[in-house]
Design a protein around this motif. Structure first.
Motif, mmCIF file in Angstrom:
data_model
loop_
_atom_site.group_PDB
_atom_site.id
_atom_site.type_symbol
_atom_site.label_atom_id
_atom_site.label_comp_id
_atom_site.label_asym_id
_atom_site.label_seq_id
_atom_site.Cartn_x
_atom_site.Cartn_y
_atom_site.Cartn_z
ATOM 1 N N GLY A 97 0.922 -1.257 0.040
ATOM 2 C CA GLY A 97 0.114 -0.057 0.220
ATOM 3 C C GLY A 97 1.002 1.239 -0.042
ATOM 4 N N LEU A 98 2.080 1.343 -0.167
ATOM 5 C CA LEU A 98 3.088 2.550 -0.302
ATOM 6 C C LEU A 98 3.051 3.030 -1.990
ATOM 7 N N ALA A 99 3.274 4.263 -2.055
ATOM 8 C CA ALA A 99 3.537 4.764 -3.451
ATOM 9 C C ALA A 99 4.593 5.827 -3.132
ATOM 10 N N MET A 100 5.353 6.238 -4.025
ATOM 11 C CA MET A 100 6.411 7.176 -4.121
ATOM 12 C C MET A 100 6.719 8.000 -5.310
ATOM 13 N N VAL A 101 6.532 9.161 -5.301
ATOM 14 C CA VAL A 101 6.867 10.233 -6.319
ATOM 15 C C VAL A 101 8.365 10.454 -6.056
ATOM 16 N N THR A 102 9.277 9.890 -6.803
ATOM 17 C CA THR A 102 10.654 10.270 -6.531
ATOM 18 C C THR A 102 10.968 11.748 -6.907
ATOM 19 N N GLU A 103 12.282 12.267 -6.365
ATOM 20 C CA GLU A 103 12.683 13.686 -6.526
ATOM 21 C C GLU A 103 13.239 13.835 -7.921
ATOM 22 N N ASP A 104 13.893 12.973 -8.686
ATOM 23 C CA ASP A 104 14.356 12.981 -10.011
ATOM 24 C C ASP A 104 13.525 12.351 -10.809
ATOM 25 N N ARG A 105 12.546 13.372 -11.366
ATOM 26 C CA ARG A 105 11.467 13.079 -12.306
ATOM 27 C C ARG A 105 11.910 12.566 -13.578
ATOM 28 N N ARG A 106 12.942 12.927 -14.292
ATOM 29 C CA ARG A 106 13.670 12.294 -15.673
ATOM 30 C C ARG A 106 14.383 11.059 -15.289
ATOM 31 N N GLY A 107 15.057 11.047 -14.117
ATOM 32 C CA GLY A 107 16.127 9.945 -13.951
ATOM 33 C C GLY A 107 15.321 8.470 -13.454
ATOM 34 N N SER A 108 14.234 8.612 -12.678
ATOM 35 C CA SER A 108 13.683 7.559 -12.052
ATOM 36 C C SER A 108 12.128 7.756 -11.986
ATOM 37 N N GLY A 109 11.641 8.791 -12.792
ATOM 38 C CA GLY A 109 10.045 8.846 -12.809
ATOM 39 C C GLY A 109 9.526 8.508 -13.902
ATOM 40 N N ILE A 110 9.705 9.297 -15.085
ATOM 41 C CA ILE A 110 9.130 8.993 -16.210
ATOM 42 C C ILE A 110 9.874 8.086 -17.046
ATOM 43 N N ILE A 111 9.176 7.310 -18.109
ATOM 44 C CA ILE A 111 9.866 6.772 -19.262
ATOM 45 C C ILE A 111 9.739 7.622 -20.496
ATOM 46 N N SER A 112 10.628 8.523 -20.746
ATOM 47 C CA SER A 112 10.436 9.722 -21.566
ATOM 48 C C SER A 112 9.799 9.045 -22.822
ATOM 49 N N GLY A 113 10.286 8.216 -23.662
ATOM 50 C CA GLY A 113 9.950 7.979 -24.900
ATOM 51 C C GLY A 113 8.538 7.177 -24.991
ATOM 52 N N LEU A 114 8.111 6.900 -23.808
ATOM 53 C CA LEU A 114 6.715 6.123 -23.765
ATOM 54 C C LEU A 114 5.450 7.028 -23.738
ATOM 55 N N SER A 115 4.197 6.837 -23.936
ATOM 56 C CA SER A 115 3.037 7.596 -23.960
ATOM 57 C C SER A 115 2.915 8.253 -22.345
ATOM 58 N N VAL A 116 2.080 9.184 -22.440
ATOM 59 C CA VAL A 116 1.457 9.681 -21.225
ATOM 60 C C VAL A 116 0.554 8.638 -20.476
ATOM 61 N N LYS A 117 -0.179 8.011 -21.274
ATOM 62 C CA LYS A 117 -1.109 7.075 -20.608
ATOM 63 C C LYS A 117 -0.460 5.827 -19.996
ATOM 64 N N TYR A 118 0.826 5.329 -20.983
ATOM 65 C CA TYR A 118 1.444 4.011 -20.435
ATOM 66 C C TYR A 118 2.212 4.520 -19.052
#
Length: 500
Positions: free
Chosen positions: A334-355
């Protein structure tokens, strides 16, 4: 002193369109020699696109760029750099596997090469001399991946200064720096501008614009809105210019009813990183974590979420001890974490917003073992996009093409879709404009009212004070203070953080 009436750069009537989006509409910017000029606006206002045109990453559809009295048309960032324009990017662009010195002098190895052999000693020495001159306490021989995010940002600053550029673009340069490191940056800015270097300063922190900038240009929806001497406009007036509307409450904190303890951590230790960390957070509570960058705030939460290992200690969720060895274990509990480094460990840049939104709850979308319920994925993504006001031409477009603020909202959406009991937010509004900050703060408050336990790490003291029900102060890997909302004030928290 440089003549600040001398114009070094003009961007006139710049237009730029992408499929389905007009990014710039008659945008303009006028930069004088030796001035520190803020370029501000909400995420998606066109600031980054305008700078990419200046650097030759994009080419404008119409309009002109005049630099040092001549019309220019740079084809690539190297052309701009050769002409005397460098940039410090918000997202770290260093090579992590090589040394600080190698990163500083990258592309200029020939200056240290004779007969095909690089004089490593000389390169290290000159890098160290530069760092020492700037007051940056980093070993030039250290491998970059061993540095904190804040120190990586300082290396980026040193590299930009090393080019002796006529114009330096600084994109959110303080977003990962502590107060002490910010003072180092301010001193560097004042020194180089006094020597005639012009600085374009992009920031969402209004207080630092008034602290360090001479003038400010406001953009909104791809258009030039106005420019002002910072001495002739107030912060509330500037906020209204940025948003095109009055933002009355940046911290829309609602009162919520606290329930039972959702998460309890007892005696958590990890070598020299942090020691004997114990805290709890209740359902409906926003628990703020503050302290200097490098104090251990992020490292504690990474261990709780299973990203990093810890040596000893116990974690309880809703009174039951859990064993978290990976983020998968954390999510299952039941834990969730939004990390500090958005680009390095948050988004997968080349994939869609939905994915990117559906990543954390893919198992819930599967029919049987392998097939994803596309209808539910689409409807969930659309509902969350509307709820968080994510601005995208399509949820199928690459998330990397969105503004930083919209990327951050999509990451928050991802974790909300996983249905967490405890939400950890590490610098949730880093690099986000004032309007988006207010929206995210409102969402955080609403989630707490709905019974979610929220842990929020922030380097911005007004955010900690404005949003937290209770505040923990971290220094040198230890919890050194705990304050209820009515006890906390900026002076007290700073004193604890510095050990004063």
């Amino acid at each position: 002193m440089p003549n600040q009436n001398e114009i070094i750069l003009e961007m006139k009537e710049i237009e730029k369109g992408f499929p389905g989006v007009k990014a710039l509409d008659h945008a303009r910017l006028c930069l004088k020699k030796g001035e520190v000029h803020a370029l501000i606006g909400e995420n998606g206002a066109g600031k980054s696109t305008l700078m990419k045109i200046l650097l030759g990453i994009y080419h404008q559809d119409s309009g002109t760029v005049i630099y040092k009295g001549q019309e220019v048309d740079f084809k690539a960032p190297h052309d701009a750099l050769t002409a005397g324009i460098s940039m410090i990017h918000q997202e770290i662009s260093l090579i992590p596997t090589v040394s600080v010195a190698e990163n500083i002098w990258i592309g200029r190895e020939k200056n240290y090469t004779r007969a095909g052999i690089i004089n490593t000693k000389k390169r290290n020495q000159e890098a160290q001399e530069l760092l020492d001159k700037l007051g940056i306490r980093i070993d030039a021989k250290q491998i970059v991946r061993e540095l904190s995010v804040a120190n990586m940002q300082l290396v980026e600053i040193a590299r930009a200064v090393s080019y002796h550029s006529d114009v330096i673009i600084m994109d959110e340069p303080t977003s990962s720096l502590s107060d002490a490191e910010i003072e180092i940056l301010y001193r560097i800015i004042r020194e180089v501008s006094a020597n005639g270097t012009s600085i374009i300063f992009i920031s969402h922190k209004l207080e630092e614009i008034f602290e360090v900038c001479d003038r400010v240009t406001v953009m909104r929806d791809g258009q030039y809105i106005s420019d002002h001497d910072t001495k002739e406009i107030t912060q509330p007036e500037l906020v209204t210019k940025i948003a095109g509307r009055e933002i009355k409450d940046l911290f829309p904190k609602q009162e919520s009813q606290f329930g039972e303890v959702a998460l309890e951590v007892k005696g958590l230790c990890s070598g020299k990183t942090f020691q004997d960390v114990s805290f709890s957070v209740r359902k409906g509570e926003i628990l703020g974590f503050c302290g200097l960058v490098g104090a251990g705030r992020t490292e504690i939460m990474r261990a709780v979420f299973g990203i990093d290992k810890f040596e000893s200690g116990e974690i309880y969720v809703e009174g039951k001890q859990v064993h978290i060895h990976s983020p998968k274990d954390a999510i299952a509990n039941g834990l969730a974490m939004v990390t500090e480094d958005r680009r390095g460990s948050g988004i997968i840049s080349g994939l869609s917003v939905k994915y990117n939104m559906s990543l954390a709850y893919l198992s819930s979308l599967c029919n049987g073992l392998t097939f994803i319920n596309k209808q539910k994925e689409n409807s969930d993504a659309k509902e969350m996009s509307d709820r968080l006001a994510i601005h995208a031409a399509s949820l199928d477009q690459a998330i990397g093409s969105l503004s930083g603020g919209n990327q951050q909202k999509a990451i928050v959406a991802r974790w909300l879709l996983s249905g967490p009991k405890i939400l950890i937010l590490d610098e949730p509004t880093r690099g986000i404009d004032v309007g988006s900050k207010s929206e995210i703060h409102r969402l955080i408050s609403e989630l707490a009212v709905q019974g979610l336990a929220v842990i929020m790490i922030s380097s911005e003291m007004p955010e900690i004070l404005g949003m937290s029900d209770r505040v923990m102060v971290v220094r040198d890997g230890r919890l050194v203070g705990e304050f209820n909302r009515d006890e906390a004030d900026q002076e007290t928290l700073i004193q604890r953080a510095f050990g004063a």
